[in-house]
Scaffold this motif. Structure first.
Motif, PDB file in Angstrom:
ATOM      1  N   ALA A   1       0.830  -1.205   0.000  1.00 15.49           N
ATOM      2  CA  ALA A   1       0.000   0.000   0.000  1.00 15.49           C
ATOM      3  C   ALA A   1       0.864   1.254   0.000  1.00 15.49           C
ATOM      4  O   ALA A   1       0.570   2.236  -0.701  1.00 15.49           O
ATOM      5  CB  ALA A   1      -0.944  -0.013   1.205  1.00 15.49           C
ATOM      6  N   LEU A   2       1.938   1.247   0.771  1.00 15.36           N
ATOM      7  CA  LEU A   2       2.826   2.406   0.822  1.00 15.36           C
ATOM      8  C   LEU A   2       3.522   2.644  -0.512  1.00 15.36           C
ATOM      9  O   LEU A   2       3.837   3.780  -0.860  1.00 15.36           O
ATOM     10  CB  LEU A   2       3.868   2.215   1.926  1.00 15.36           C
ATOM     11  N   ARG A   3       3.749   1.596  -1.263  1.00 14.33           N
ATOM     12  CA  ARG A   3       4.394   1.724  -2.564  1.00 14.33           C
ATOM     13  C   ARG A   3       3.386   1.932  -3.690  1.00 14.33           C
ATOM     14  O   ARG A   3       3.761   1.976  -4.859  1.00 14.33           O
ATOM     15  CB  ARG A   3       5.243   0.480  -2.850  1.00 14.33           C
ATOM     16  N   GLY A   4       2.098   2.041  -3.340  1.00 15.64           N
ATOM     17  CA  GLY A   4       1.084   2.273  -4.348  1.00 15.64           C
ATOM     18  C   GLY A   4       0.720   1.045  -5.150  1.00 15.64           C
ATOM     19  O   GLY A   4       0.148   1.150  -6.239  1.00 15.64           O
ATOM     20  N   ARG A   5       1.005  -0.157  -4.602  1.00 18.99           N
ATOM     21  CA  ARG A   5       0.751  -1.395  -5.336  1.00 18.99           C
ATOM     22  C   ARG A   5      -0.421  -2.177  -4.770  1.00 18.99           C
ATOM     23  O   ARG A   5      -0.707  -3.277  -5.242  1.00 18.99           O
ATOM     24  CB  ARG A   5       1.999  -2.283  -5.303  1.00 18.99           C
ATOM     25  N   GLY A   6      -1.090  -1.650  -3.743  1.00 17.76           N
ATOM     26  CA  GLY A   6      -2.182  -2.394  -3.139  1.00 17.76           C
ATOM     27  C   GLY A   6      -2.984  -1.513  -2.204  1.00 17.76           C
ATOM     28  O   GLY A   6      -2.683  -0.331  -2.012  1.00 17.76           O
ATOM     29  N   GLU A   7      -4.007  -2.119  -1.610  1.00 21.28           N
ATOM     30  CA  GLU A   7      -4.917  -1.399  -0.722  1.00 21.28           C
ATOM     31  C   GLU A   7      -4.493  -1.526   0.737  1.00 21.28           C
ATOM     32  O   GLU A   7      -3.805  -2.479   1.124  1.00 21.28           O
ATOM     33  CB  GLU A   7      -6.344  -1.951  -0.887  1.00 21.28           C
ATOM     34  N   ASN A   8      -4.917  -0.581   1.531  1.00 22.66           N
ATOM     35  CA  ASN A   8      -4.750  -0.641   2.983  1.00 22.66           C
ATOM     36  C   ASN A   8      -5.433  -1.904   3.499  1.00 22.66           C
ATOM     37  O   ASN A   8      -6.626  -2.093   3.293  1.00 22.66           O
ATOM     38  CB  ASN A   8      -5.386   0.608   3.592  1.00 22.66           C
TER      39      ASN A   8
END
Length: 367
Positions: free
Chosen positions: A331-338
């Motif tokens: 999520a922090l890398r913009g590759r997934g959801e929280n």
């Protein structure tokens, strides 16, 4: 609309994590799981206890930074990519607020706050700053819960009519400390401790709550906070959840008993990951991780009740606590959801607050 958190760093650079608190939650759960997650590095541990600082360095190396105060993290916020709050419950909101205002994404141990309103205020602040705010609900990755989710997704039970969940222990003497304090500012007691887990699981499985009834007692001599609590949830879809959390159970019931229109599922025993972590075993060095003995597998069937349990055994999926921090890193890398949002945690807190009111006033609370 919820803002998408801005990726904090390039994909090739490890994300640097500051961990606030090195008691049970920090040392047993968070630090080992952070260290086991590809793309995360445990940069700093915040504890004012010299023995705990030495313990952390002994496990994670002399290069680990130790700080006596969380203020030291805010002073060098540019050197961190994530803050994990694993300190006592009453500090969760002020520390998470300070981290977000310092421009840092945050993971907060459960319960994220003492009230749903505080959780929603934190969520709004994170949204305003465009930062990740996630809540550590590790028991979504328990072996039995993962197995039950698969059974429901495959339609093995049919329509679920009743979900029974127990997190029971036999601890007839209080240990003391803030978790068993009667001071409401400490946010102690089993309702907010183990209750945070069983309520979250019920909402994940069965959807929003429509009404809540609860019974809560302080049974052990010298105890100050609730140590034997029952919560009944009627979900908006009509399914009923019966949830038990207790430190006073001399004979333990099944962890899950789930009854449906086609079959029922009964599972005894606890996920093995907490015990493994307490014993010093680590996901990075133990393969396989989170696997239990076949003797503990649950059973699925209908209309059978021999002494050993009816139905056929169901292989239990491995528990997977490491999946939580892997999802946070993505999520922090913009590759997934929280993986667990503060708004989801707020919905569970709505139920916990309703349960506290129900037990106090002897009423059923409509949400």
């Amino acid at each position: 609309m919820t803002a998408t958190p801005t990726p904090t760093t390039g994909t090739g650079t490890p994300l640097r994590v500051g961990l606030v608190g090195y008691g049970l939650a920090g040392s047993v759960f968070h630090a080992p799981l952070i260290a086991a997650t590809e793309g995360l590095v445990l940069d700093t541990v915040v504890t004012s206890n010299p023995e705990r600082q030495a313990q952390a360095r002994a496990e994670f190396g002399d290069g680990l930074r130790c700080a006596a105060s969380a203020d030291e993290l805010w002073d060098r916020a540019d050197g961190l990519d994530l803050v994990v709050v694993a300190s006592p419950n009453k500090t969760h909101v002020p520390l998470a607020t300070a981290a977000l205002k310092a421009g840092l994404p945050v993971v907060v141990d459960k319960p994220v706050a003492g009230t749903a309103a505080e959780a929603r205020e934190l969520a709004a602040l994170a949204d305003e700053r465009g930062l990740l705010l996630s809540v550590f609900q590790n028991r979504r990755w328990d072996n039995d819960f993962r197995t039950l989710r698969r059974l429901l997704a495959d339609g093995e039970l049919g329509d679920v009519w009743r979900f029974e969940s127990r997190f029971e222990r036999w601890r007839p003497r209080p240990k003391g400390g803030w978790r068993e304090s009667g001071d409401p500012r400490e946010i102690g007691g089993l309702l907010y401790d183990l209750g945070s887990h069983v309520v979250d699981q019920a909402l994940v499985l069965l959807g929003p709550a429509a009404s809540v009834y609860a019974e809560s007692d302080v049974r052990r001599p010298g105890a100050q906070a609730d140590d034997d609590t029952f919560i009944a949830i009627t979900h908006t879809n009509g399914v009923r959840s019966h949830l038990y959390v207790s430190a006073t159970t001399a004979q333990l019931g099944p962890r899950f008993r789930v009854l449906g229109s086609k079959a029922g599922y009964v599972k005894y025993g606890l996920d093995p990951q907490e015990a493994a972590l307490r014993e010093g075993r680590r996901p990075a060095t133990q393969d396989p991780w989170g696997v239990e003995s076949e003797t503990l597998w649950g059973r699925i069937g209908s209309g059978e009740s021999p002494p050993t349990g009816g139905g056929r055994p169901v292989p239990t999926l491995p528990g997977d606590y490491p999946a939580y921090y892997a999802a946070v890193a993505d999520a922090l890398r913009g590759r997934g959801e929280n993986p667990v949002t503060a708004l989801q945690a707020a919905a569970a807190l709505d139920v916990l607050e309703a349960a506290r009111r129900s037990a106090r006033d002897g009423v059923t609370v409509t949400l």
